[in-house]
Write a protein that holds these residues in place. Structure first.
Motif, PDB file in Angstrom:
ATOM      1  N   HIS A 195       0.836  -1.205   0.000  1.00  0.00           N
ATOM      2  CA  HIS A 195       0.000   0.000   0.000  1.00  0.00           C
ATOM      3  C   HIS A 195       0.871   1.255   0.000  1.00  0.00           C
ATOM      4  O   HIS A 195       2.097   1.159   0.044  1.00  0.00           O
ATOM      5  CB  HIS A 195      -0.983  -0.010   1.172  1.00  0.00           C
ATOM      6  CG  HIS A 195      -0.350   0.045   2.534  1.00  0.00           C
ATOM      7  ND1 HIS A 195       0.397  -0.979   3.052  1.00  0.00           N
ATOM      8  CD2 HIS A 195      -0.361   1.013   3.489  1.00  0.00           C
ATOM      9  CE1 HIS A 195       0.806  -0.659   4.267  1.00  0.00           C
ATOM     10  NE2 HIS A 195       0.377   0.546   4.558  1.00  0.00           N
ATOM     11  N   HIS A 236       1.226   3.866   2.135  1.00  0.00           N
ATOM     12  CA  HIS A 236       1.681   4.619   3.308  1.00  0.00           C
ATOM     13  C   HIS A 236       3.199   4.795   3.260  1.00  0.00           C
ATOM     14  O   HIS A 236       3.926   3.886   2.841  1.00  0.00           O
ATOM     15  CB  HIS A 236       1.273   3.902   4.606  1.00  0.00           C
ATOM     16  CG  HIS A 236      -0.139   4.210   5.012  1.00  0.00           C
ATOM     17  ND1 HIS A 236      -0.893   3.362   5.795  1.00  0.00           N
ATOM     18  CD2 HIS A 236      -0.932   5.285   4.734  1.00  0.00           C
ATOM     19  CE1 HIS A 236      -2.092   3.902   5.988  1.00  0.00           C
ATOM     20  NE2 HIS A 236      -2.131   5.065   5.343  1.00  0.00           N
ATOM     21  N   HIS A 280      -7.402  -1.853   4.990  1.00  0.00           N
ATOM     22  CA  HIS A 280      -6.476  -0.929   5.670  1.00  0.00           C
ATOM     23  C   HIS A 280      -6.628   0.501   5.140  1.00  0.00           C
ATOM     24  O   HIS A 280      -7.082   1.380   5.863  1.00  0.00           O
ATOM     25  CB  HIS A 280      -5.051  -1.453   5.471  1.00  0.00           C
ATOM     26  CG  HIS A 280      -4.005  -0.616   6.118  1.00  0.00           C
ATOM     27  ND1 HIS A 280      -3.944  -0.428   7.480  1.00  0.00           N
ATOM     28  CD2 HIS A 280      -2.947   0.092   5.599  1.00  0.00           C
ATOM     29  CE1 HIS A 280      -2.911   0.356   7.770  1.00  0.00           C
ATOM     30  NE2 HIS A 280      -2.303   0.696   6.647  1.00  0.00           N
ATOM     31  N   ASP A 285      -0.006  -4.067   5.983  1.00  0.00           N
ATOM     32  CA  ASP A 285      -0.778  -3.534   7.108  1.00  0.00           C
ATOM     33  C   ASP A 285      -2.215  -3.950   6.869  1.00  0.00           C
ATOM     34  O   ASP A 285      -2.707  -3.885   5.736  1.00  0.00           O
ATOM     35  CB  ASP A 285      -0.700  -2.002   7.136  1.00  0.00           C
ATOM     36  CG  ASP A 285       0.584  -1.517   7.773  1.00  0.00           C
ATOM     37  OD1 ASP A 285       1.346  -2.349   8.292  1.00  0.00           O
ATOM     38  OD2 ASP A 285       0.826  -0.293   7.739  1.00  0.00           O
TER      39      ASP A 285
END
Ligand SMILES: [Zn+2]
Length: 488
Positions: free
Chosen positions: A29, A31, A95, A116
């Motif tokens: 992802h 982040h 998430h 995550d």
């Protein structure tokens, strides 16, 4: 928090290091803590969802889009590799937008990397049936290993679902009709769902200061442009939830008081306040037990436990359903051994050290200079525990019967040295905090080679005793010899 994948695996997940020798790279992802260094250490191919790719390219415009290969949630694909092709499938990680877990199936075994995640039972139902147990039954095909997001693995309270937390935010706003401005600390990717629901419920757009929140503004413009506005007169404002939040919140409240206006409402939908036990009074810590409605703190900020990661309870339930043979925490703040499932099942499972697990042991060895860390790792290390159970009784006596004894029996330098050697091997399996552990060769303890006990341990398990790496001096000597050979 990403960790390096074992050396025996041909792929990396969320790690971007100059030393990475992996042939395939996966990004779960967008982040920042999962993409840091991607701009300076990116290699083709990087597999990610299209949305993650777009978000990453917005964050790092210097990256070339051609490095990425798109993956579709739920669709399997085969990756060719010299060591044998393997299958990969991405599943929603519950998430943030674009976030996925990756299931890898190949000669190395069946491995789930959660990235995550908020690993609810509903989320698990997306996985192939054979990997998920039903009604007290174990799965038909247990996963060999789960690389698990244990961010809140130490958090033992029951967290509300994301949906329920959003409802709590909305209820909190309903209860404060006089608040002229509602500040929402939702400036993190994954919190836009809260903004969407607030916007829809109250029929108003969210003011986002484009100059202050440039990157998040761009993210919102891509994901949910319909809720955005640049008019500060809007009742709902995006507010920074991190730096000096309480100071800024108090300033807003004081300002309203000074101008005889109604107090603004400041809502922080995050699990951070609930998970952090320091700096707060007992009264405040008691307030944190409330998970069914927003709670006001001493600074005037209203908290709602909105979490994009699973609590301990949720992780335990997920592990019971998956019944994996092995679990590795990707978040050093919580070690896999702290989870009840791992303590109960990975220690004693006969199948824990199967063939594929030994393959995974063929990895870069990591160790720590900190003795305290070492002892903790050993007493929490399922591989060591299993290893000792399989150990012949003579050899076992040379170590200790119970991991709890480790700290007591580690008094002599020899014991420390022996245990360090075993731990050095096993540490790599658990792969705890790779940021603080320094790379070490097999012979981290000196050039004396593996001890008799360690060699015995390997033989007792019918595993070839690994050859130690040559020392740096040996390498330099052989290099000199070669050079001389060429010159003369
Ligand atoms: Zn994340």
């Amino acid at each position: 928090m990403p960790i390096e994948m074992p050396k025996g695996l041909p792929f990396s997940v969320d790690t971007w290091t100059p030393s990475s020798s992996k042939r395939h790279h996966f990004l779960t992802h967008a982040h920042k803590d999962h993409s840091s260094s991607i701009a300076s250490h990116s290699f083709f191919p990087i597999y990610s969802t299209r949305l993650t790719k777009t978000l990453i390219l917005q964050q790092y415009p210097q990256l070339d889009a051609s490095l990425f290969l798109d993956v579709e949630v739920g669709q399997s694909f085969i990756v060719d590799d010299p060591a044998g092709a393997f299958t990969v499938t991405a599943f929603d990680a519950n998430h943030c937008p674009g976030a996925v877990m990756f299931l890898f199936e190949g000669k190395f075994g069946n491995i789930l990397h959660t990235g995550d995640c908020r690993l609810t039972p509903e989320c698990l139902l997306n996985l192939p049936d054979k990997y998920v147990g039903r009604k007290g039954k174990e799965p038909r095909c247990p996963l060999d290993c789960v690389f698990l997001d244990c961010t809140f693995g130490n958090f033992s309270q029951e967290m509300p679902s994301k949906h329920s937390a959003i409802q709590q935010v909305i209820n909190c706003i309903w209860k404060h009709p006089d608040a002229p401005t509602v500040y929402l600390t939702c400036n993190m990717l994954g919190q836009e769902e809260i903004l969407v629901n607030v916007s829809q419920t109250f029929g108003a757009k969210i003011y986002v200061d484009k100059a202050k929140y440039a990157e998040f503004f761009t993210n919102l413009a891509l994901i949910v442009p319909e809720i955005l506005c640049e008019d500060p007169a809007s009742r709902f404002h995006l507010f920074d939830g991190s730096r000096r939040l309480y100071e800024r919140a108090e300033a807003k409240l004081m300002e309203a008081k000074a101008t005889l206006q109604s107090e603004p409402l400041i809502v922080r939908p995050s699990a951070q306040w609930y998970a952090c036990e320091e700096k707060f009074s007992d009264v405040e810590n008691t307030r944190k037990k409330r998970m069914d409605e927003a709670v006001k703190d001493q600074f005037g900020v209203w908290h709602v436990c909105y979490s994009m990661h699973s609590s301990k309870e949720e992780l335990e339930l997920a592990l019971q359903l998956l019944a994996p043979r092995w679990v590795v925490s990707t978040t050093p703040s919580c070690r896999a051994m702290e989870l009840d499932y791992v303590k109960k099942h990975c220690f004693n499972s006969k199948g824990a050290l199967n063939k594929s697990m030994w393959k995974l042991l063929d990895m870069t060895l990591e160790t720590s200079d900190e003795f305290g860390t070492l002892v903790k790792s050993v007493s929490c290390n399922p591989v060591l525990e299993e290893t000792l159970q399989s150990f012949s009784s003579d050899a076992r006596q040379e170590f200790f019967k119970d991991p709890e004894d480790a700290e007591v029996k580690l008094s002599s330098p020899e014991r420390k040295n022996e245990l360090h050697q075993v731990e050095t091997y096993q540490q790599s399996e658990v792969l705890e905090d790779t940021r603080v552990h320094k790379s070490a060769s097999y012979l981290n303890n000196g050039s004396s080679g593996l001890s008799a006990s360690v060699r015995k341990l390997y033989r007792s398990m019918n595993v070839p005793v690994p050859k130690p790496l040559p020392s740096l001096v040996d390498l330099m000597n052989s290099h000199k010899r070669t050079k001389r050979g060429i010159n003369y």
